[in-house]
Design a protein around this motif. Structure first.
Motif, PDB file in Angstrom:
ATOM      1  N   CYS A   1      -7.147  -1.034  -3.556  1.00  0.00           N
ATOM      2  CA  CYS A   1      -5.888  -0.430  -3.981  1.00  0.00           C
ATOM      3  C   CYS A   1      -4.804  -1.470  -4.247  1.00  0.00           C
TER       4      CYS A   1
ATOM      5  N   LEU B   1      -3.593 -10.438   6.732  1.00  0.00           N
ATOM      6  CA  LEU B   1      -3.855  -9.776   5.450  1.00  0.00           C
ATOM      7  C   LEU B   1      -2.545  -9.446   4.744  1.00  0.00           C
ATOM      8  N   ILE B   2      -1.572  -8.970   5.508  1.00  0.00           N
ATOM      9  CA  ILE B   2      -0.284  -8.621   4.904  1.00  0.00           C
ATOM     10  C   ILE B   2       0.404  -9.883   4.381  1.00  0.00           C
TER      11      ILE B   2
ATOM     12  N   ALA C   1      -3.296   0.698  -7.313  1.00  0.00           N
ATOM     13  CA  ALA C   1      -3.779   2.077  -7.374  1.00  0.00           C
ATOM     14  C   ALA C   1      -3.036   2.939  -6.369  1.00  0.00           C
ATOM     15  N   LEU C   2      -2.778   4.171  -6.713  1.00  0.00           N
ATOM     16  CA  LEU C   2      -2.086   5.141  -5.858  1.00  0.00           C
ATOM     17  C   LEU C   2      -0.681   4.678  -5.484  1.00  0.00           C
ATOM     18  N   ASN C   3      -0.154   3.743  -6.283  1.00  0.00           N
ATOM     19  CA  ASN C   3       1.174   3.188  -6.021  1.00  0.00           C
ATOM     20  C   ASN C   3       1.252   2.222  -4.851  1.00  0.00           C
ATOM     21  N   ALA C   4       0.129   1.636  -4.476  1.00  0.00           N
ATOM     22  CA  ALA C   4       0.147   0.613  -3.427  1.00  0.00           C
ATOM     23  C   ALA C   4       0.878  -0.617  -3.955  1.00  0.00           C
TER      24      ALA C   4
ATOM     25  N   LEU D   1       4.608  -2.599   9.968  1.00  0.00           N
ATOM     26  CA  LEU D   1       3.674  -2.599   8.847  1.00  0.00           C
ATOM     27  C   LEU D   1       2.230  -2.584   9.352  1.00  0.00           C
TER      28      LEU D   1
ATOM     29  N   LEU E   1      -9.542   0.661   5.219  1.00  0.00           N
ATOM     30  CA  LEU E   1     -10.955   0.426   4.920  1.00  0.00           C
ATOM     31  C   LEU E   1     -11.517  -0.777   5.673  1.00  0.00           C
TER      32      LEU E   1
ATOM     33  N   TRP F   1       7.121  -7.172  -1.258  1.00  0.00           N
ATOM     34  CA  TRP F   1       6.603  -7.360   0.097  1.00  0.00           C
ATOM     35  C   TRP F   1       7.676  -7.906   1.030  1.00  0.00           C
TER      36      TRP F   1
ATOM     37  N   VAL G   1      -0.760   0.377   8.653  1.00  0.00           N
ATOM     38  CA  VAL G   1      -2.142   0.214   8.203  1.00  0.00           C
ATOM     39  C   VAL G   1      -3.088   0.847   9.220  1.00  0.00           C
TER      40      VAL G   1
ATOM     41  N   CYS H   1      -8.820  -4.189   1.333  1.00  0.00           N
ATOM     42  CA  CYS H   1      -7.499  -3.870   0.799  1.00  0.00           C
ATOM     43  C   CYS H   1      -7.445  -3.938  -0.728  1.00  0.00           C
TER      44      CYS H   1
END
Ligand code: HEC
Length: 111
Positions: A48, A105-106, A53-56, A77, A93, A65, A81, A45
């Motif tokens: 990004c 992870l979240i 990156a990429l607006n994550a 959520l 990934l 969050w 993913v 994770c």
């Protein structure tokens, strides 16, 4: 001659055998520990979500969050993913993450 001692010995061996199998099964069922979650985050994770990156949403941006978790709920959520989103590849990934790993992870990212 078949003695009671032989019988007891065999029962004993059987019990030890199944005990070991139980232990092994238990060990394999334990899910990733906190340290593994940090490693998984770094390997998957972070690419990004560390930099945004990429607006994550960035790791540690807890306000964002928390808002997202309230809006969508954790199961949604996790599904995002797993299925991927506009910019996020399916699975984020991580090829061998379970639902429970994604939840951890979240939660890890939201702190
Ligand atoms: C290639 C970049 C990338 C990787 C790797 C990545 N993400 Fe994301 N993630 C994004 C982006 C970008 C968004 C914002 C939504 C979008 O545009 O796809 C996002 C959004 C999210 C969301 C919000 C979903 C929603 O419903 O709004 C969650 C949760 C999430 N990522 C978790 C993870 C987890 C967990 C991992 C690691 C297993 C991960 N991401 C890996 C780029 C990534």
């Amino acid at each position: 001659m078949f003695s009671i001692t032989t019988l007891l010995n065999q029962t004993h061996r059987l019990l030890i055998g199944s005990g070991a199998a139980l232990l092994l099964g238990g060990a394999m069922m334990t899910s990733a520990s906190a340290a593994d979650i940090a490693t998984t985050y770094d390997n998957s994770c972070a690419a990004c979500h560390d930099s945004g990156a990429l607006n994550a949403i960035k790791k540690g941006d807890s306000a964002k969050w928390q808002q997202l978790m309230k809006q969508k709920s954790m199961p949604a959520l996790i599904n995002s993913v797993k299925n991927g989103m506009t910019q996020m590849p399916a699975g984020g990934l991580c090829n061998n993450c379970s639902d429970d790993d994604y939840r951890k992870l979240i939660e890890y990212m939201s702190k």
